[in-house]
Design a protein around this motif. Sequence first.
Motif, PDB file in Angstrom:
ATOM      1  N   LYS A 104       0.948  -1.266  -0.113  1.00 61.21           N
ATOM      2  CA  LYS A 104       0.087  -0.112   0.060  1.00 61.21           C
ATOM      3  C   LYS A 104       0.775   1.066  -0.054  1.00 61.21           C
ATOM      4  O   LYS A 104       0.391   2.268  -0.816  1.00 61.21           O
ATOM      5  N   VAL A 105       1.913   1.197   0.956  1.00 63.29           N
ATOM      6  CA  VAL A 105       2.652   2.352   0.874  1.00 63.29           C
ATOM      7  C   VAL A 105       3.222   2.591  -0.457  1.00 63.29           C
ATOM      8  O   VAL A 105       3.300   3.877  -0.906  1.00 63.29           O
ATOM      9  N   ASP A 106       3.679   1.673  -1.502  1.00 65.55           N
ATOM     10  CA  ASP A 106       4.287   1.826  -2.727  1.00 65.55           C
ATOM     11  C   ASP A 106       3.225   2.401  -3.887  1.00 65.55           C
ATOM     12  O   ASP A 106       3.351   3.273  -4.468  1.00 65.55           O
ATOM     13  N   LEU A 107       2.079   1.942  -3.144  1.00 63.81           N
ATOM     14  CA  LEU A 107       0.828   2.360  -4.371  1.00 63.81           C
ATOM     15  C   LEU A 107       0.504   3.836  -4.023  1.00 63.81           C
ATOM     16  O   LEU A 107       0.212   4.445  -5.064  1.00 63.81           O
ATOM     17  N   GLY A 108       0.792   4.209  -2.613  1.00 66.34           N
ATOM     18  CA  GLY A 108       0.366   5.538  -2.293  1.00 66.34           C
ATOM     19  C   GLY A 108       1.457   6.468  -3.114  1.00 66.34           C
ATOM     20  O   GLY A 108       1.243   7.659  -3.429  1.00 66.34           O
ATOM     21  N   CYS A 109       2.711   5.995  -2.983  1.00 69.75           N
ATOM     22  CA  CYS A 109       3.930   6.830  -3.424  1.00 69.75           C
ATOM     23  C   CYS A 109       3.523   7.222  -5.097  1.00 69.75           C
ATOM     24  O   CYS A 109       3.954   8.205  -5.572  1.00 69.75           O
ATOM     25  N   ALA A 110       3.102   6.075  -5.868  1.00 73.97           N
ATOM     26  CA  ALA A 110       2.941   6.083  -7.153  1.00 73.97           C
ATOM     27  C   ALA A 110       1.831   6.945  -7.460  1.00 73.97           C
ATOM     28  O   ALA A 110       1.817   7.948  -8.262  1.00 73.97           O
ATOM     29  N   LEU A 111       0.740   7.042  -6.421  1.00 76.85           N
ATOM     30  CA  LEU A 111      -0.357   8.036  -6.621  1.00 76.85           C
ATOM     31  C   LEU A 111       0.037   9.563  -6.459  1.00 76.85           C
ATOM     32  O   LEU A 111      -0.483  10.416  -7.298  1.00 76.85           O
ATOM     33  N   ILE A 112       0.981   9.576  -5.425  1.00 76.94           N
ATOM     34  CA  ILE A 112       1.479  11.051  -5.062  1.00 76.94           C
ATOM     35  C   ILE A 112       2.499  11.686  -6.260  1.00 76.94           C
ATOM     36  O   ILE A 112       2.393  12.935  -7.087  1.00 76.94           O
ATOM     37  N   ALA A 113       3.025  10.716  -6.880  1.00 70.85           N
ATOM     38  CA  ALA A 113       3.971  11.261  -8.078  1.00 70.85           C
ATOM     39  C   ALA A 113       3.002  11.316  -9.281  1.00 70.85           C
ATOM     40  O   ALA A 113       3.336  12.394 -10.017  1.00 70.85           O
ATOM     41  N   GLY A 114       2.012  10.549  -9.476  1.00 69.53           N
ATOM     42  CA  GLY A 114       1.058  10.838 -10.392  1.00 69.53           C
ATOM     43  C   GLY A 114       0.539  12.042 -10.386  1.00 69.53           C
ATOM     44  O   GLY A 114       0.215  12.982 -11.188  1.00 69.53           O
ATOM     45  N   VAL A 115      -0.261  12.501  -9.130  1.00 68.41           N
ATOM     46  CA  VAL A 115      -0.743  13.846  -8.959  1.00 68.41           C
ATOM     47  C   VAL A 115       0.357  15.039  -9.151  1.00 68.41           C
ATOM     48  O   VAL A 115      -0.171  16.019  -9.982  1.00 68.41           O
ATOM     49  N   ALA A 116       1.531  14.790  -8.841  1.00 69.30           N
ATOM     50  CA  ALA A 116       2.541  15.739  -8.984  1.00 69.30           C
ATOM     51  C   ALA A 116       2.610  15.963 -10.586  1.00 69.30           C
ATOM     52  O   ALA A 116       2.857  17.230 -10.765  1.00 69.30           O
TER      53      ALA A 116
END
Length: 290
Positions: A104-116
């Motif tokens: 989940k933490v990595d999926l969260g990182c991917a989401l943050i990067a995508g939003v950025a």
Amino acid sequence: MMLGSALSNQVGAATGSLAFPALGPAGVVAVRQWVAAVLLVGITRPRFRAFTRREWLPALALAAVYAVMNLTLYTAIDRIGLGLAVTLEFLGPLAVALTASRRKVDLGCALIAGVAVAVLMRPQPTTDYLGIACGLVAAACWAAYILLNRTLGTRLPSAQGAAAASTVSALVYLPIGVWIFLHHQPSLRYVAYAVAAGVLSSAVPFLVDLLALRRIPTAFYGLFMSTNPLLAVLVGWIVLHQTLGLVEWLAVAAIITANAVAISAQGGDKGGVREILDARNRRDRVESEE
């Protein structure tokens, strides 16, 4: 040593951009590829004639990646600035780190990067979509670079695969560089900028990282790599007088945070960390010597 290596890489990119008015991104990349090829061949002394077809295929693929990655990165630097270009390029190793993960933490990182990235690409009068696209292509090339470097590390000793790829890429850029030099006839000052970019962005980081990786854990080095986009923004501000707005700063910070969290979460996964480091330090060379 790590800070000096990272700063050298970003200062080299900034110095190379000073030659854009006379050489353009392609001319600077040509000189940088020549410098990198001379450096790697001189250090590794590869035996090209002994390479088999199985060894040449990934080396040629890596040469193509070299050629496209550096050209798109320098084109992005020319259009959107050093800080944003390097930040977008950093999505490459981040994607490799997150691809095989289901946490989940990595999926969260991917989401943050995508939003950025979505924030950086938001429509506004100053948005340079071509520059952003070049930064994203450079990121994809860096991801491919990581995977190809891993393959070459299992087929060739030391960094001979990287030397072969650099040599082929330098030969590809030879006619391009010669054409640019003949038609533009740049002054010695601009040529010196391009050569300095090759030395500072290729020679210095390569040699310094070899020494640094023998003194620190690979996971910590992977974490420290996350500071490169921030250093790129600062160097762009100091050397090139490029500034970012608050929203761009927040997007850069989000990508840096996502990368740092992803690397930290992989602290026990040495294989994943090494894959990322291979793209920046030729880790396979260090391991073979040890």
